[in-house]
Motif scaffolding. Structure first.
Motif, PDB file in Angstrom:
ATOM      1  N   VAL A 258       0.820  -1.197   0.010  1.00 55.06           N
ATOM      2  CA  VAL A 258       0.121   0.016  -0.029  1.00 55.06           C
ATOM      3  C   VAL A 258       1.028   1.182  -0.021  1.00 55.06           C
ATOM      4  CG1 VAL A 258      -1.698   1.376   1.211  1.00 55.06           C
ATOM      5  CG2 VAL A 258      -2.155  -1.270   1.039  1.00 55.06           C
ATOM      6  N   ASP A 259       2.024   1.212   0.767  1.00 55.01           N
ATOM      7  CA  ASP A 259       2.686   2.351   1.005  1.00 55.01           C
ATOM      8  C   ASP A 259       3.664   2.761  -0.130  1.00 55.01           C
ATOM      9  OD1 ASP A 259       1.430   3.052   3.342  1.00 55.01           O
ATOM     10  OD2 ASP A 259       3.057   2.147   4.538  1.00 55.01           O
ATOM     11  N   GLN A 260       4.110   1.553  -0.779  1.00 54.47           N
ATOM     12  CA  GLN A 260       5.175   1.591  -1.847  1.00 54.47           C
ATOM     13  C   GLN A 260       4.984   1.316  -3.233  1.00 54.47           C
ATOM     14  OE1 GLN A 260       8.503  -0.848  -0.426  1.00 54.47           O
ATOM     15  NE2 GLN A 260       8.253  -0.355   1.728  1.00 54.47           N
ATOM     16  N   VAL A 261       3.826   0.839  -3.441  1.00 52.13           N
ATOM     17  CA  VAL A 261       3.433   0.501  -4.858  1.00 52.13           C
ATOM     18  C   VAL A 261       2.213   1.303  -5.325  1.00 52.13           C
ATOM     19  CG1 VAL A 261       2.845  -1.285  -6.375  1.00 52.13           C
ATOM     20  CG2 VAL A 261       4.485  -1.917  -4.520  1.00 52.13           C
ATOM     21  N   GLU A 262       2.487   2.319  -5.954  1.00 54.15           N
ATOM     22  CA  GLU A 262       1.485   3.340  -6.432  1.00 54.15           C
ATOM     23  C   GLU A 262       0.279   2.577  -7.117  1.00 54.15           C
ATOM     24  OE1 GLU A 262       1.220   7.174  -9.225  1.00 54.15           O
ATOM     25  OE2 GLU A 262       3.251   6.886  -8.229  1.00 54.15           O
ATOM     26  N   GLU A 263       0.771   1.614  -7.908  1.00 61.11           N
ATOM     27  CA  GLU A 263      -0.411   0.632  -8.715  1.00 61.11           C
ATOM     28  C   GLU A 263      -1.297  -0.046  -7.895  1.00 61.11           C
ATOM     29  OE1 GLU A 263       3.303   1.992 -11.209  1.00 61.11           O
ATOM     30  OE2 GLU A 263       3.038   0.695  -9.122  1.00 61.11           O
TER      31      GLU A 263
END
Length: 88
Positions: free
Chosen positions: A23-28
């Motif tokens: 959730v925090d690191q993968v914008e997609e």
């Protein structure tokens, strides 16, 4: 946009850390659900139409610490009340 889901099996005790990292690191990442069964998480992703999904999963998902295994599910069409049925 292309939609796909990834079943994720985590190392023991790492499920919440993996979910938070997605959730925090993968914008997609659109949604990440904890689930029962053979896998621990189900993640929904949305990428550009020309994106290489295999490379995306390999580089952005499988490299997150605590992930043990993945299974990718490609989507062909979304059937919802507001679109997907009978549109030309």
């Amino acid at each position: 946009m292309r939609q796909f889901f990834v079943f994720i099996k985590c190392e023991l005790g790492q499920t919440y850390d993996v979910a938070a990292a997605l959730v925090d690191q993968v914008e997609e990442a659109r949604q990440v659900h904890s689930i029962s069964g053979a896998f621990d998480l189900l993640a929904h992703f949305s990428v550009d139409t020309d994106a290489d999904i295999g490379r995306f999963v390999n580089q952005k998902v499988q490299t997150i610490p605590g992930i043990k295994d993945t299974q990718t599910i490609l989507c062909f069409n979304a059937f919802t009340r507001d679109h997907g049925l009978g549109e030309g």
